[in-house]
Design an enzyme around this catalytic site. Structure first.
Site, PDB file in Angstrom:
ATOM      1  CB  SER A 156      -0.884   0.024   1.243  1.00  0.00           C
ATOM      2  OG  SER A 156      -1.448   1.318   1.369  1.00  0.00           O
ATOM      3  CG  HIS A 193      -4.000  -1.790  -1.492  1.00  0.00           C
ATOM      4  ND1 HIS A 193      -5.105  -2.521  -1.863  1.00  0.00           N
ATOM      5  CD2 HIS A 193      -4.383  -1.068  -0.406  1.00  0.00           C
ATOM      6  CE1 HIS A 193      -6.112  -2.273  -1.039  1.00  0.00           C
ATOM      7  NE2 HIS A 193      -5.700  -1.385  -0.148  1.00  0.00           N
ATOM      8  CG  ASP A 227      -5.132   2.018   1.245  1.00  0.00           C
ATOM      9  OD1 ASP A 227      -6.104   1.256   1.099  1.00  0.00           O
ATOM     10  OD2 ASP A 227      -4.031   1.655   1.702  1.00  0.00           O
ATOM     11  CG  MET A 263      -8.365   6.590   3.323  1.00  0.00           C
ATOM     12  SD  MET A 263      -7.306   6.599   4.782  1.00  0.00           S
ATOM     13  CE  MET A 263      -6.685   4.916   4.728  1.00  0.00           C
ATOM     14  CG  HIS A 302      -9.355  -0.179  -0.080  1.00  0.00           C
ATOM     15  ND1 HIS A 302      -8.716  -0.479   1.111  1.00  0.00           N
ATOM     16  CD2 HIS A 302     -10.685  -0.253   0.177  1.00  0.00           C
ATOM     17  CE1 HIS A 302      -9.631  -0.725   2.040  1.00  0.00           C
ATOM     18  NE2 HIS A 302     -10.829  -0.591   1.503  1.00  0.00           N
ATOM     19  CG  MET A 349     -11.301   2.637   2.650  1.00  0.00           C
ATOM     20  SD  MET A 349      -9.761   2.576   3.593  1.00  0.00           S
ATOM     21  CE  MET A 349      -8.588   2.866   2.262  1.00  0.00           C
ATOM     22  CG  MET A 395     -11.447  -3.623   5.333  1.00  0.00           C
ATOM     23  SD  MET A 395      -9.982  -3.096   4.437  1.00  0.00           S
ATOM     24  CE  MET A 395      -9.021  -2.278   5.716  1.00  0.00           C
ATOM     25  CG  ASP A 433      -6.085  -3.346   3.225  1.00  0.00           C
ATOM     26  OD1 ASP A 433      -4.985  -3.091   3.743  1.00  0.00           O
ATOM     27  OD2 ASP A 433      -6.788  -2.493   2.651  1.00  0.00           O
TER      28      ASP A 433
END
Ligand code: DX5
Ligand code: ZN
Length: 237
Positions: free
Chosen positions: A26, A49, A51, A53, A82, A84, A153, A191
């Site tokens: 990540s 990966h 992330d 957010m 990913h 979020m 998760m 993850d």
């Protein structure tokens, strides 16, 4: 988007064809001031990966589609993105344009995960869902056919560097059993808190792909750590 890489263990854009463990560092744990060097430092990775957010779905902000597009320019590797975020329906197209090969959204953030998965596939990416640790997997087992990947998760989403939650492996075992029974081609990824201490248990439960942020970027030699993680998972599988 993915083009072939010189990494013999990589299976860009496709599920676990070679059945070798997929290691996906990540970049949340990277130093963003030197993204080019930080991506070069994980050249041994199978996937990257990413992330995302939004400060609403999770209480933290990372970056958005523009940085994702920059990452995509810096590497040929599969981008495992990913989300979020709230309202993932509004954003999936933008992230696919930015270079996402796999788009992972949270089931808690949408009313119709199967429809969103179908749209992601229509737009040319692999579809994936994730769940918070408190969300049961059972409610989603009957829509698995819409997905190419499921991200379990093993920490509460929002921050890197948290401790692995071993109780989440029960979801992995359930998924593994159903996927095998139905003969589905779905990657199970995990993850949160993955390290040399935890990856074997995750592999044993049935994971195919492993996200690792701090374990990789805090290592003195990130590429060597990726190899050690891969070897440790492979030894179990
Ligand atoms: C957490 C993120 C993870 C995180 C993993 O919300 O989804 O991908 O960056 O970091 P580590 O490996 O440090 O737990
Ligand atoms: Zn993640």
């Amino acid at each position: 988007m993915t083009t072939p890489t010189n990494n013999p263990t990589a299976t860009p854009g496709t599920p676990n064809a070679s059945n070798a463990p997929i290691i996906a560092p990540s970049i949340l744990a990277a130093n963003f001031a030197h993204l080019d060097r930080e991506i070069e430092a994980i050249s041994n990775a199978d996937w990257i990966h990413v992330d995302i957010m939004d400060g609403h779905f999770v209480p933290n902000l990372s970056f958005g589609p523009d940085v994702t597009a920059t990452v995509n320019k810096l590497t040929d590797k599969t981008l495992d993105v990913h989300l979020m975020i709230e309202n993932p329906e509004k954003w999936v197209e933008r992230y696919i344009e930015a270079g996402a090969d796999t788009v992972i959204f949270h089931v808690e953030a949408t009313n119709n995960p199967a429809a969103l998965a179908d749209r992601i596939r229509e737009l040319g990416a692999r579809s994936a869902f994730s769940l918070r640790p408190g969300t049961p997997i059972e409610d989603y087992l009957d829509i698995l056919e819409h997905f190419d990947e499921v991200l379990i998760m093993s920490v509460e989403p929002g921050f890197g560097g948290q401790s692995f939650m071993p109780d989440q492996l029960e979801k992995v075992r359930t998924l593994r059993r159903i996927i095998d029974e139905k003969g589905l081609d779905i990657t199970i990824e995990i993850d949160g808190g993955i390290s040399l201490d935890t990856i074997a248990a995750a592999a044993e439960a049935g994971c195919d792909a492993f996200v690792a942020g701090s374990a990789v970027y805090k290592a003195e030699d990130p590429n060597q750590m990726i190899q050690e993680l891969r070897n440790t998972a492979a030894a179990v599988r």
